[in-house]
Design a protein around this motif. Structure first.
Motif, PDB file in Angstrom:
ATOM      1  N   ALA A 130       0.836  -1.197   0.000  1.00 26.52           N
ATOM      2  CA  ALA A 130       0.000   0.000   0.000  1.00 26.52           C
ATOM      3  C   ALA A 130       0.876   1.254   0.000  1.00 26.52           C
ATOM      4  N   LEU A 131       1.902   1.281   0.819  1.00 26.41           N
ATOM      5  CA  LEU A 131       2.785   2.443   0.869  1.00 26.41           C
ATOM      6  C   LEU A 131       3.520   2.615  -0.462  1.00 26.41           C
ATOM      7  N   THR A 132       3.939   1.509  -1.011  1.00 20.60           N
ATOM      8  CA  THR A 132       4.617   1.590  -2.311  1.00 20.60           C
ATOM      9  C   THR A 132       3.659   2.125  -3.373  1.00 20.60           C
ATOM     10  N   TYR A 133       2.469   1.663  -3.352  1.00 17.98           N
ATOM     11  CA  TYR A 133       1.450   2.136  -4.311  1.00 17.98           C
ATOM     12  C   TYR A 133       1.207   3.624  -4.130  1.00 17.98           C
ATOM     13  N   ILE A 134       1.074   4.009  -2.873  1.00 17.69           N
ATOM     14  CA  ILE A 134       0.826   5.420  -2.599  1.00 17.69           C
ATOM     15  C   ILE A 134       2.030   6.255  -3.025  1.00 17.69           C
ATOM     16  N   LEU A 135       3.216   5.817  -2.748  1.00 21.50           N
ATOM     17  CA  LEU A 135       4.402   6.592  -3.104  1.00 21.50           C
ATOM     18  C   LEU A 135       4.624   6.612  -4.629  1.00 21.50           C
ATOM     19  N   PHE A 137       2.364   6.102  -7.124  1.00 25.30           N
ATOM     20  CA  PHE A 137       1.284   6.686  -7.947  1.00 25.30           C
ATOM     21  C   PHE A 137       0.848   8.054  -7.436  1.00 25.30           C
ATOM     22  N   LYS A 138       1.302   8.504  -6.452  1.00 25.87           N
ATOM     23  CA  LYS A 138       0.890   9.844  -6.008  1.00 25.87           C
ATOM     24  C   LYS A 138       2.011  10.742  -5.974  1.00 25.87           C
TER      25      LYS A 138
END
Length: 138
Positions: A130-135, A137-138
């Motif tokens: 989740a953190l990787t996704y957030i970092l 893609f955002k």
């Protein structure tokens, strides 16, 4: 002279009577019939043989008594050793039971720890993802 002859006969007869004392005869010879003598010799030989046998039997009895007393001591020692061994065996069985119980508990703990680690890995993977996704893609 008649008186002298008479007196001399009387004196001689008195001396002769006084010297004829009955003598007791002591002899070492005893007369038995031959078959009784043989039986006596056989009985005496048998008596001697039985005396020797009795002495040998007495010695044998003493040796057996000492052997029995030694073996009784050995039996007591072995009984004591057996009782000690039984106590040691009981203690070892109790140790084995305790170790088996501890092994069961440890296996249960290992299962719980594995389950906990699996859950933690899943959660941490999800958090990292989740953190990787957030970092990214955002």
């Amino acid at each position: 002279m008649k008186n002298i002859i008479l007196i001399s006969f009387i004196l001689i007869s008195l001396v002769g009577v006084s010297q004829t004392k009955p003598q007791k005869q002591y002899t070492t010879t005893i007369c038995f019939p031959v078959n009784i003598g043989k039986q006596i010799l056989l009985d005496l030989n048998e008596l001697d043989r039985l005396k020797k046998q009795s002495q040998l039997d007495g010695k044998q009895i003493q040796e057996l008594e000492t052997k029995v007393s030694k073996e009784e001591g050995l039996i007591k020692f072995l009984e004591q050793k057996d009782s000690t061994s039984q106590v040691i065996i009981k203690d070892a069985e109790e140790k084995v039971k305790l170790l088996e119980e501890d092994n069961k508990d440890l296996r249960g703990d290992i299962k719980r720890i594995k389950t906990k680690n699996t859950i933690i890995e899943i959660v941490s993977g999800a958090v990292v993802g989740a953190l990787t996704y957030i970092l990214v893609f955002k």
